[in-house]
Design an enzyme around this catalytic site. Structure first.
Site, PDB file in Angstrom:
ATOM      1  N   HIS A  83     -14.323  44.624   8.590  1.00 45.29           N
ATOM      2  CA  HIS A  83     -15.654  44.649   9.210  1.00 45.29           C
ATOM      3  C   HIS A  83     -15.772  43.585  10.303  1.00 45.29           C
ATOM      4  CE1 HIS A  83     -16.788  47.379   6.037  1.00 45.29           C
ATOM      5  NE2 HIS A  83     -16.444  46.488   5.121  1.00 45.29           N
TER       6      HIS A  83
ATOM      7  N   ASP B 199     -15.025  43.629   2.582  1.00 47.21           N
ATOM      8  CA  ASP B 199     -16.109  44.280   1.850  1.00 47.21           C
ATOM      9  C   ASP B 199     -16.791  43.268   0.936  1.00 47.21           C
ATOM     10  OD1 ASP B 199     -15.431  46.714   2.978  1.00 47.21           O
ATOM     11  OD2 ASP B 199     -14.184  47.337   1.279  1.00 47.21           O
TER      12      ASP B 199
ATOM     13  N   GLU C 223     -11.179  27.393 -11.719  1.00 50.49           N
ATOM     14  CA  GLU C 223     -10.186  27.583 -12.756  1.00 50.49           C
ATOM     15  C   GLU C 223     -10.324  28.991 -13.301  1.00 50.49           C
ATOM     16  OE1 GLU C 223      -8.793  25.193 -16.820  1.00 50.49           O
ATOM     17  OE2 GLU C 223     -10.550  24.557 -15.700  1.00 50.49           O
TER      18      GLU C 223
ATOM     19  N   CYS D  14      -6.313  23.640   6.744  1.00 50.21           N
ATOM     20  CA  CYS D  14      -5.686  24.680   7.553  1.00 50.21           C
ATOM     21  C   CYS D  14      -4.173  24.561   7.654  1.00 50.21           C
ATOM     22  CB  CYS D  14      -6.309  24.695   8.944  1.00 50.21           C
ATOM     23  SG  CYS D  14      -8.061  25.156   8.922  1.00 50.21           S
TER      24      CYS D  14
END
Length: 342
Positions: free
Chosen positions: A22, A60, A101, A127
């Protein structure tokens, strides 16, 4: 002091990425914030103009990081030609996690039906997590612990993006809030996976290794993220990141005897056009050799660098014989550079 991580017996045997389905445009996000923009006298088009990001992707609703990481893992496994029972380690490196967890890695391990002998755990380093995961698997291979390992990352930005839009759409939103949370509006979703193997195995592309350095003193608070929010000192993070990136690049070139301009493709962790341009200028490299990910996909965190590589392979930018540099700066802050010979 350890100067570099060199690997003599490790190859990339499989690589695959998934694009979230999307598209969310920058103009759509600004439409959601129209009242706030008007009240704060922020002109339209600012988000794309400052970041260079036209759109980003989301999964989604309800999609978990483990689900997309496992799907990418299956694709990378198929690309390698290996059987799942040959995988000796699975490392999940995403910022996004299913839960605190159990580990997201354990869920991916189960979804992929990997063998019980395969160790699995999460590694987090903002990152740079995927690059660290590659180094860990490569080290395990050269130590003789495993023959093949899988590194995955599944990033989902929907919750953070929607939470930030809701906050900024409120009457309490200020210009300071907007600037602090601007970076959250640039993040996107994606998934990627890589199989690393012993060089005498199924064949592949050599992972030479690389170098990483930290500059954490006073810099850890420049970018602080939670599940639904990220606050960033964009100017401070850029300045500190570029200073560290320059030092890492200089050390790496010296340690590996690299020809700094001799690479066909530079796969960079991409935050925005400002960040990407700053890296190119700081290192004095050819901008045409940096495939762009951010305009259409935004910042997809640790999935970014391997996704740039995967897309470059898919579209023919990287071919047999290409020399590739993987590069990134992550919150904290840390920076790394590594070489792949395709």
């Amino acid at each position: 002091m350890r100067s570099a991580r060199r690997f003599d017996d490790v190859v990339i045997a499989g690589l695959a990425h998934l694009d979230a389905p999307h598209v969310v445009t920058s103009s759509f996000l600004e439409d959601q914030l129209a009242d706030t923009f008007g009240r704060l006298r922020i002109g339209p088009g600012l988000l794309e103009r400052l970041s260079g990001i036209r759109e980003r992707r989301i999964w989604d609703e309800g999609t978990m990081p483990s689900e997309v990481a496992a799907r990418a893992g299956e694709r990378a496994l198929a690309d390698s030609g290996l059987c799942r029972d040959e995988i000796g380690a699975l490392i999940n490196t995403s910022v996004s996690r299913d839960h605190l967890e159990p580990s997201t890695a354990s869920i991916v391990h189960g979804l992929m039906e990997l063998p019980p002998e395969a160790v699995n755990f999460d590694v987090g380093n903002a990152c740079l997590g995927f690059l660290d995961g590659m180094n860990l698997v490569a080290t395990m291979i050269e130590a003789g612990q495993i023959d093949h390992g899988l590194v995955v990352a599944g990033e989902t930005s929907r919750f953070a993006m929607e939470g930030t839009v809701a906050r900024l759409a409120g009457e309490a939103a200020t210009r300071r809030m907007f600037h602090e949370q601007f970076a959250t509006l640039t993040v996107g979703s994606g998934a990627v996976a890589m199989v690393l193997s012993r060089a005498d195995g199924p064949g592949g592309h050599r992972f030479v290794g690389g170098l990483g350095r930290a500059s954490t003193r006073g810099n850890a608070g420049l970018c602080v993220g939670q599940g639904d929010e990220m606050r960033t000192d964009s100017k401070g993070l850029l300045e500190a990141g570029m200073e560290l990136a320059g030092r890492v690049w200089k050390e790496a070139v010296a340690s590996f005897d690299w020809d700094a301009t001799g690479y066909d493709t530079y796969c960079l962790h991409q935050v925005s056009k400002v960040h990407t341009g700053a890296v190119v200028d700081q290192l004095g490299l050819d901008a045409d050799r940096f495939p762009s990910l951010y305009p259409e996909f935004g910042n997809i965190g640790p999935a970014g660098v391997p996704t740039v590589l995967s897309k470059a392979v898919a579209d023919g930018t990287v071919t047999d014989g290409s020399r590739v540099m993987l590069m990134g700066v992550g919150s904290g802050i840390n920076a790394a550079a590594a070489e792949v010979r395709w």
